[in-house]
Design a protein around this motif. Sequence first.
Motif, short mmCIF file in Angstrom:
data_model
loop_
_atom_site.label_atom_id
_atom_site.label_comp_id
_atom_site.label_asym_id
_atom_site.label_seq_id
_atom_site.Cartn_x
_atom_site.Cartn_y
_atom_site.Cartn_z
N ASP A 198 0.82 -1.21 0.00
CA ASP A 198 0.00 0.00 0.00
C ASP A 198 0.85 1.26 0.00
O ASP A 198 0.38 2.33 -0.40
N ALA A 199 2.10 1.12 0.45
CA ALA A 199 2.99 2.28 0.51
C ALA A 199 3.71 2.52 -0.81
O ALA A 199 4.33 3.57 -1.02
N VAL A 200 3.62 1.55 -1.72
CA VAL A 200 4.36 1.63 -2.98
C VAL A 200 3.49 2.28 -4.04
O VAL A 200 2.42 1.77 -4.39
N SER A 201 3.96 3.41 -4.57
CA SER A 201 3.15 4.13 -5.55
C SER A 201 3.33 3.58 -6.96
O SER A 201 2.46 3.78 -7.81
N ALA A 202 4.46 2.90 -7.22
CA ALA A 202 4.70 2.37 -8.56
C ALA A 202 5.87 1.41 -8.54
O ALA A 202 6.70 1.42 -7.62
N PHE A 203 5.90 0.55 -9.56
CA PHE A 203 7.09 -0.25 -9.88
C PHE A 203 7.63 0.35 -11.18
O PHE A 203 6.95 0.29 -12.22
N SER A 204 8.84 0.89 -11.13
CA SER A 204 9.31 1.64 -12.30
C SER A 204 10.83 1.76 -12.30
O SER A 204 11.47 1.73 -11.25
N TYR A 205 11.38 1.92 -13.51
CA TYR A 205 12.79 2.28 -13.67
C TYR A 205 12.96 3.79 -13.78
O TYR A 205 14.04 4.32 -13.55
N ASP A 206 11.89 4.47 -14.16
CA ASP A 206 11.98 5.89 -14.50
C ASP A 206 11.60 6.78 -13.33
O ASP A 206 10.71 7.63 -13.44
N SER A 207 12.26 6.59 -12.21
CA SER A 207 11.86 7.28 -10.99
C SER A 207 12.69 8.52 -10.67
O SER A 207 12.26 9.35 -9.86
#
Length: 341
Positions: A198-207
Amino acid sequence: MKSRGIALTTLLVLGPVAATAQGELNLYNWGDYINPAVLERFTEETGIEITLDTYGSNEEMLAKIQAGATGYDIVFPSVHMHDIMYQLGLLAETGIGSHPDFTNIDPQFVRAKTDPEADYCLPYAWGNVGIVYNKEQAGEVDSWKDFFALGDDGKKIILLDDLRETIGIGHIMNGTSVNSTDEAEVEAAAEYVLQRIDAVSAFSYDSIPLVTSGDVAAAHWYVGANIFVAENPDILGYVIPEEGATMYQEDMCVLDSAPNMENAIKFLEFYLQPEIAALNVEQQMNGTPNIPAQDLIPEEIASNPTIYPPQDVLENLQLFEDLGRDLQLYNREWTRIKTAQ
């Protein structure tokens, strides 16, 4: 995995070329993971023109090669993917380990189990995967515990869109190996992440842009974040979490199908030169296996403990291995994580 250097926003520099002219060389590398000055120097010295195409993960690269992509001469797989590609018969024997200048390479970085004498590939670069954070939004961050606490406080955090790296955090926090093939341990590692989903806003490389702007407090990212930390020292920080982290190593490998085999081997030999390896580090801010190159690296890089960690920190970094069929355990848990977000 990944961008090891600047970012993955560059999806294509120059497209793959199928021509086999004597003066050409076609590289397929991680996004922005080589200093353009290195390529320019090679062309100046040899007259060989280089084209570069980029990928975002080992799996993306392998899938494209297996799907029949032609024209590529050199790829840059992580060590475990080096082993996989060897077993699939995709790599050319280059004899680079027998070159006189191979004595420049630290033996501890000849890691591929299938290539113990470096008959095929050249150790290229290494680094760690930690946390990049916005100082104003996140405050002081020293650990994975601090990282996930940001989410609990309502701040946005991002994890890498990489099943082994992200499930690897759960292994690290549970005290198990990132290469575990014990079903219960893999499930528990995934559960560690799921309990904090719930704390994770996204799974991404482009952060990186989002962390720099303050829209995101912190992100799971590569040591190449130091490039952006150097540009924005009052805004950004990068840390190797005190509980431990993963490390990576990429090797430079010639494909068995390379249309420009001789030129590809010339490039491996060219990269053995300490000044060339150091030139790449100067722009990429990662580690090099080339021992004499380390004396040529700018002091601010060589003395940065997040780029060249002290031995006790280095010993707490885990390197991924080829899991063979047991990778399906991770694929299953990754599906569970991604569908829960």
